[in-house]
Design a protein around this motif. Structure first.
Motif, short mmCIF file in Angstrom:
data_model
loop_
_atom_site.label_atom_id
_atom_site.label_comp_id
_atom_site.label_asym_id
_atom_site.label_seq_id
_atom_site.Cartn_x
_atom_site.Cartn_y
_atom_site.Cartn_z
N UNK A 1 -21.74 15.04 14.08
CA UNK A 1 -21.50 16.48 14.20
C UNK A 1 -22.85 17.18 14.07
N UNK A 2 -23.65 17.14 15.14
CA UNK A 2 -25.01 17.68 15.06
C UNK A 2 -25.01 19.19 14.80
N UNK B 1 -24.68 14.55 3.91
CA UNK B 1 -25.70 15.43 4.50
C UNK B 1 -26.67 14.66 5.38
N UNK B 2 -27.07 15.25 6.46
CA UNK B 2 -28.00 14.72 7.44
C UNK B 2 -27.39 13.58 8.26
#
Length: 385
Positions: free
Chosen positions: A354-355, A347-348
């Motif tokens: 992969x924005x 996550x993040x």
């Protein structure tokens, strides 16, 4: 059923073939005498197909650009190229500059060097920069007839003498036409691929390929028997030479070879194990392309330049064998791709590759014809697979 499967499979196989060729090329360049190995020589046959095939498929899936406003283009497309480029390109550059600093005594550059290379698309990740530029050009020419857009795609030739100083000029000469054709002639390409390996498709593709190969070979031969120099009519140098003109020749040759490249991808789709492997690579192109040079720099170049191990094709010991280190180079490349794939699962951190869609995404859906809806559904299906 078969035609549908081919339409879904051949773009992934084409991208898989392209990215494997790119990795093999970079490994061959990294390992001493790697370019003299049999696999590297075999890979040279893919030279006219490797990146052109990638950009043809990229253009093929960029037809949605025709329906977007400039704001929608940025939010729904360019954003997803720019984020990994802006984040990972400086990392790759820093690691490479650090190698030069450690082993060649070069000074670590300032921020201006990084900005200069980022803004000109100079570096290992130039293809992301090119996709941004090409999509903008595609959008700007969306209202032109297809022949007009293709004509515009050849306009970088007007800047030909700059290619040695401006990296993206050469890339645009080589790959912008095939990208624009992939988008503007998407339906014709899809119909051609749907025909599979019919006698008609194969015969036409082989004839075009043979003609293109003959032109390419004749051009190379001509350079060995004559000094090529042509008067340049535009501002700049008075003449251009073989190395300038070969970009134009290669661009045209590549276009003529594309039908055979599609045929090759379709034929590979009929080979069960190989096709599955190439489709897997094609669906993970980004992490493979970004990950393998990072791993080669850190795991291979840093260590091998430190120990200065002699490596050659005719070495008596396997430890000094070019073939052995070619295998190690491919394994290292796979490790780099795997590490970046792991990042896409965190996550993040995954947003660096992969924005997420921007929070102010509120694009209004455009009225689409049934064909447009079907085309977009096919694009989403291929992307998700």
């Amino acid at each position: 059923m078969t035609a549908k499967k081919e339409r879904l499979d051949w773009p992934d196989i084409a991208k898989g073939l392209s990215i494997f060729g790119v990795v093999l090329l970079h490994v061959s360049l990294a390992i001493p005498e790697g370019m003299d190995t049999f696999v590297a020589q075999l890979n040279r046959f893919l030279d006219p197909l490797r990146m052109p095939l990638f950009f043809l498929v990229s253009g093929f899936f960029s037809a949605k650009v025709f329906r977007l406003s400039l704001r929608e283009l940025f939010l729904s497309r360019l954003w997803f190229f720019l984020v990994p480029y802006v984040i990972w390109a400086p990392i790759e550059l820093w690691l490479k500059f650090r190698e030069y600093h450690m082993f060649d005594g070069s000074e670590m550059p300032g921020i201006g060097r990084y900005l200069g290379q980022l803004l000109t698309g100079t570096g290992m990740y130039w293809f992301l920069f090119a996709l941004v530029v090409f999509n903008l050009i595609l959008w700007a020419t969306r209202t032109l007839p297809s022949w007009g857009a293709v004509l515009v795609s050849f306009s970088p030739i007007l800047l030909l003498p700059l290619h040695s100083d401006v990296h993206m000029v050469g890339k645009a000469v080589l790959y912008l036409p095939v990208f624009i054709i992939g988008a503007h002639f998407r339906q014709k390409i899809a119909d051609f691929a749907a025909g599979g390996t019919s006698v008609r498709n194969l015969s036409r593709s082989l004839i075009l390929y043979a003609v293109a190969f003959s032109v390419s070979s004749s051009w190379v031969y001509l350079n060995t028997v004559a000094e090529i120099s042509v008067t340049w009519p535009l501002p700049g140098p008075e003449t251009i030479n073989y190395f300038d003109l070969r970009l134009v020749v290669n661009s045209v040759v590549q276009l003529a070879m594309m039908p055979m490249a599609i045929m090759f991808a379709i034929m590979l789709s009929k080979v069960p194990v190989l096709s599955n492997g190439l489709k897997f690579l094609g669906r993970h192109t980004l992490v493979i392309y970004l990950g393998h040079p990072l791993a080669l720099t850190v795991l291979y170049h840093y260590n091998m330049r430190a120990v200065d191990l002699p490596i050659s094709r005719d070495a008596e010991s396997w430890l000094n064998s070019t073939a052995f280190w070619m295998v190690i180079g491919l394994v290292i490349s796979a490790i780099g791709a795997f590490v970046l794939w792991i990042i896409t699962q965190i996550p993040y951190l995954r947003w660096t590759l992969m924005p997420p869609r921007l929070p102010f995404w509120d694009a209004t859906p455009v009225q689409q014809s049934k064909e447009s809806v079907k085309a977009e559904a096919l694009e989403l299906k291929v992307a998700r697979e």
